[in-house]
Structures are given as structure tokens and as C-alpha cells.
Write a protein that holds these residues in place. Structure first.
Motif, mmCIF file in Angstrom:
data_model
loop_
_atom_site.group_PDB
_atom_site.id
_atom_site.type_symbol
_atom_site.label_atom_id
_atom_site.label_comp_id
_atom_site.label_asym_id
_atom_site.label_seq_id
_atom_site.Cartn_x
_atom_site.Cartn_y
_atom_site.Cartn_z
ATOM 1 N N ASP A 296 0.838 -1.205 0.000
ATOM 2 C CA ASP A 296 0.000 0.000 0.000
ATOM 3 C C ASP A 296 0.876 1.259 0.000
ATOM 4 O OD1 ASP A 296 -2.123 -1.719 0.093
ATOM 5 O OD2 ASP A 296 -2.849 -1.109 2.063
ATOM 6 N N LEU A 297 2.016 1.183 0.681
ATOM 7 C CA LEU A 297 2.930 2.322 0.679
ATOM 8 C C LEU A 297 3.450 2.583 -0.730
ATOM 9 C CD1 LEU A 297 4.634 4.490 2.065
ATOM 10 C CD2 LEU A 297 6.343 2.724 2.540
ATOM 11 N N VAL A 298 3.909 1.535 -1.420
ATOM 12 C CA VAL A 298 4.429 1.698 -2.779
ATOM 13 C C VAL A 298 3.322 2.186 -3.715
ATOM 14 C CG1 VAL A 298 5.422 0.488 -4.772
ATOM 15 C CG2 VAL A 298 6.287 0.020 -2.462
ATOM 16 N N CYS A 299 2.125 1.650 -3.552
ATOM 17 C CA CYS A 299 1.006 2.089 -4.376
ATOM 18 C C CYS A 299 0.705 3.565 -4.135
ATOM 19 C CB CYS A 299 -0.225 1.240 -4.084
ATOM 20 S SG CYS A 299 -1.665 1.646 -5.102
ATOM 21 N N THR A 300 0.707 3.985 -2.879
ATOM 22 C CA THR A 300 0.408 5.377 -2.536
ATOM 23 C C THR A 300 1.479 6.319 -3.061
ATOM 24 O OG1 THR A 300 -0.751 4.622 -0.546
ATOM 25 C CG2 THR A 300 -0.134 6.947 -0.644
ATOM 26 N N LEU A 301 2.745 5.914 -2.967
ATOM 27 C CA LEU A 301 3.830 6.745 -3.496
ATOM 28 C C LEU A 301 3.750 6.853 -5.016
ATOM 29 C CD1 LEU A 301 6.788 5.544 -1.247
ATOM 30 C CD2 LEU A 301 5.456 7.664 -1.043
ATOM 31 N N SER A 302 3.324 5.785 -5.672
ATOM 32 C CA SER A 302 3.138 5.823 -7.129
ATOM 33 C C SER A 302 2.001 6.770 -7.496
ATOM 34 C CB SER A 302 2.849 4.416 -7.657
ATOM 35 O OG SER A 302 3.912 3.522 -7.344
ATOM 36 N N ALA A 303 0.918 6.697 -6.716
ATOM 37 C CA ALA A 303 -0.207 7.607 -6.934
ATOM 38 C C ALA A 303 0.191 9.058 -6.672
ATOM 39 C CB ALA A 303 -1.381 7.209 -6.043
ATOM 40 N N PHE A 304 1.056 9.252 -5.678
ATOM 41 C CA PHE A 304 1.550 10.589 -5.334
ATOM 42 C C PHE A 304 2.297 11.190 -6.519
ATOM 43 C CE2 PHE A 304 5.007 12.929 -2.795
ATOM 44 C CZ PHE A 304 4.270 14.103 -2.715
ATOM 45 N N THR A 305 3.180 10.422 -7.139
ATOM 46 C CA THR A 305 3.898 10.905 -8.318
ATOM 47 C C THR A 305 2.927 11.267 -9.430
ATOM 48 O OG1 THR A 305 5.998 9.772 -7.891
ATOM 49 C CG2 THR A 305 5.449 10.171 -10.186
#
Length: 397
Positions: A296-305
Motif C-alpha cells: 500500500d505504501l508503494v502504491c500510494t507513493l506511485s499515486a503521489f507521483t
């Protein structure tokens, strides 16, 4: 009248050639490896004609990455290590160039010049360091003299300092190449590079240089890669497999956007000095999300970008017929590209191969172009950017 010395005479001869064969180098914040672009140029400025003759990325060994990471984006580091790496990287990059030329069966004497970005170890615009008595600053290591002597080829390096002295922040320098190679009258275009940091160049359809904008947007791959290294022992999220296995954590996503950088006016620059894991840790603490699953962290950081890119475009460019051309590692991130297409439905999104520019080679190509301009160009005024020629010359003898 005294004659020019041998080095200066050779420099004049190269500058006056109708066609130049050169090498552009890029080593980015991801520390993946050295991009080596063999380019052919005729003309300069708006008359520049370009072709990519060959391209390779030579990966860095983990041992080399660890050495650079000791001084990379750190407020405090060993001065001895910085000094040693400056010399070592210049010579090491020379070795990699000779390796590539041998594989391509090209004699180094055929190359007119090398244009080297060097390795950024610290980027410090005044907006971020906030020390009133100090100016904008940036530091790239990989000494040009070592590079020139190792290869026997004229080297042009340290491009960013002149940009800063003339009133800029030293980045993004993609502006000049994007305008010369990517503009098309009648089309609103954005050249979007998603490297460690995401940056773009806005090229309006009317061709008015006063309206061109080149700016950093925020993180590209840097936070995603850092999380993958920390939690998965992987250099990056290949094919977005981790992001696609997780879900966006909305409280964390909201906390990531709290930083004032996202409300500052463009043009602006940034780097991993701001967008590192300490930035993520602070946002997780603020939002109470420190215990979320790693995927979920990696997904959220990808969404952030993706969201930082789309929000910037929506807020700054009102045209609904924009063609967006992507490059950098993020151009191969399915999650990010899918989000861009969903959130920018009226824009056409393709990579820079559509422009005849290899998206993996683009930054190395653009530094080769800056080298060509340093040799035979004239300063060009674009928007509020400094009209300067950049680069320092190092002779092999």
C-alpha cells in the motif's frame, strides 16, 4: 600576432565543423548506471539537426552505488570521500566511454567532444536551504579533466553552475534541448521527464518563447525506488507489480501533499534532498499510517507521483488539446502512465520515441546538445530562464 596554442586551435576547428560526432553522458539520481548517447549534430540553435547514432546504459555495480550513496543528498558527509569520488568518477566514466566505443567499433579519435552531466550529489536552491547569506547552489562531481585525459577527447562538463550564476537554480536544463528538438508550431506540447524527479517543459502552439515553462514538479521515481530498496530489496517496482498489488492510502496521500513545495510558483527545482524516505516517514507519522502494508505504501507513493504531475498540468495549462511526450524510467511505469491517461483524458500521451528521441536516451542527448551549443551556439532567451551558454572545457593534453 601570436598563434593559438594547440588545444585552442583544435577547439576552434571542432567548433567550425559542419557536422560533429559527440557523446552525451547522464548519470541520474537513481544511480542505475551511466547513459551514453552517441550523437551527430549539424548546425546549432534553431537550425540544429540531430541523429542518435548509438546508445547504451552501462549499469553501476552495487559497490559503486554504495560509495556514492555515502555522500549523496546528505547535509553532512566526508569531505575526503567527496574529493576522492570527484576524481574517481571522472576517470571511471572515461573507462565506461572507452568500453562503449570499443563495443561500437569506433576509435576515440573520431569523437569531437564529450558532454558530461556528472553525478549530482547535492542540490540546494535557496528556497530549500533558506540560508539568507548563501545563493542557489548545486554540486555535480566527476571531474572533466580526468574524463578528458582518460579518453583523449575534449570534455565539456559542469553545465549547471553558469545557469545559477545567471539567476537560475541550475535546473531543469532540459529546457534548451526540449525547445530546439521538441517544439512544433500549431501544437501544444509537454515534454514530461519522469526520472528520479519529475520535470516538464511546456511548449505552446504559438511558439512564443516568452510563454515556455520548464520546471520540476515533484518526485518521479525517487520515493518509489527508495521504498522498494528499503522494504523489498529491489531497485525499483518493475512493471508496477508491487503498486498494482496494493491500494492507495488516502490519509497518507493527503499528508504527502502538505509540504509547501506544491504551493510554490513555478519554475522551481527540487531533489532527493527533500523527497527522501525522511519525507515519507514524516507524512506517515502525521497521518497515522506508519503500519500500513508495504504494498500500500508503494502504491500510494506511485499515486503521489502521478497526482502531483496531473495536478500541476491541470492547474497551469488550460488547453484541452495537449500532446504529452514522456521519457525517463517513469515512462515505463504502467501504474503512473495509466493514472496520467485517466486523469488527463483529453491529452494524447506517448513517449518521446514519437519525436524520434529515444526516451531512455533523452537526457544524455540533451546534454550533448548543450555541449554543441557551448561550442558553436549563441545564448537564447526562453521565458524567464537565463540566456547563457553552459559548460566548462577540459582538454585531453
Amino acid at each position: 600576432m601570436l598563434a593559438l596554442n594547440t588545444n585552442l586551435q583544435k577547439l576552434v576547428n571542432i567548433a567550425q565543423k559542419d557536422e560533429k560526432l559527440c557523446i552525451g553522458l547522464m548519470s541520474g539520481t537513481s544511480l542505475d548506471g551511466l547513459d551514453i548517447a552517441l550523437c551527430r549534430f549539424t548546425g546549432n540553435g534553431l537550425q540544429t539537426q540531430f541523429s542518435l547514432v548509438n546508445f547504451t546504459t552501462i549499469p553501476y555495480a552495487d559497490s559503486f552505488k554504495r560509495e556514492v550513496q555515502q555522500v549523496f543528498a546528505k547535509k553532512e558527509a566526508s569531505l575526503e570521500k567527496v574529493c576522492l569520488l570527484n576524481a574517481y568518477i571522472g576517470s571511471f566514466h572515461g573507462d565506461l566511454i572507452l568500453q562503449a566505443l570499443a563495443e561500437w567499433k569506433i576509435n576515440p579519435t573520431e569523437i569531437d567532444f564529450i558532454a558530461s552531466h556528472g553525478q549530482t550529489i547535492y542540490h540546494a536552491p535557496k528556497r530549500l536551504h533558506q540560508l539568507k547569506d548563501y545563493p542557489n547552489a548545486t554540486l555535480q562531481i566527476g571531474d572533466g579533466d580526468h574524463l578528458a585525459v582518460k579518453t583523449g577527447i575534449l570534455a565539456i562538463s559542469d553545465f549547471r553552475q553558469k545557469h545559477i550564476v545567471a539567476g537560475g537554480e541550475g535546473a531543469p536544463l532540459a529546457l534548451y534541448g526540449d525547445v530546439l528538438l521538441g517544439s512544433k508550431p500549431g501544437e501544444n506540447r509537454i515534454l514530461l521527464n519522469i526520472g528520479g524527479i519529475a520535470n516538464l517543459t511546456w511548449l505552446p502552439a504559438d511558439g512564443n518563447y516568452a510563454d515556455v515553462l520548464c520546471t520540476d514538479i515533484g518526485p518521479g521515481n525517487t520515493l518509489i525506488d527508495a521504498a522498494c530498496r528499503k522494504y523489498y530489496n529491489q531497485p525499483y517496482d518493475k512493471d508496477s507489480k508491487i503498486a498494482l498489488s496494493g491500494s492507495v492510502n488516502e490519509p497518507l496521500l493527503e499528508a504527502l501533499f502538505v509540504h509547501p513545495f506544491f504551493r510554490e510558483a513555478a519554475p522551481k527545482t527540487t531533489g532527493p534532498e527533500l523527497f527522501g524516505m525522511a519525507f515519507v516517514d514524516e507524512a506517515q507519522l502525521m497521518s497515522g499510517t506508519a503500519a500500513i502494508p508495504n504494498e500500500d505504501l508503494v502504491c500510494t507513493l506511485s499515486a503521489f507521483t502521478a497526482q502531483s504531475i496531473t495536478q500541476f498540468i491541470q492547474q497551469n495549462f488550460k488547453a484541452d488539446d495537449i500532446k504529452i511526450f514522456t521519457s525517463g524510467g517513469g515512462a515505463r511505469n504502467p501504474y503512473i502512465i495509466d493514472q496520467l491517461k485517466k486523469k488527463l483524458p483529453t491529452s494524447v500521451i506517448k513517449d518521446t520515441a514519437e519525436l524520434g528521441i529515444n526516451p531512455d536516451a533523452k537526457e544524455a542527448i540533451l546534454f550533448a546538445l548543450l555541449g554543441n551549443e557551448a561550442l558553436c551556439g549563441e545564448p537564447i532567451a526562453i521565458g524567464n530562464n537565463p540566456a547563457v551558454l553552459m559548460g566548462k572545457f577540459s582538454f585531453p593534453l
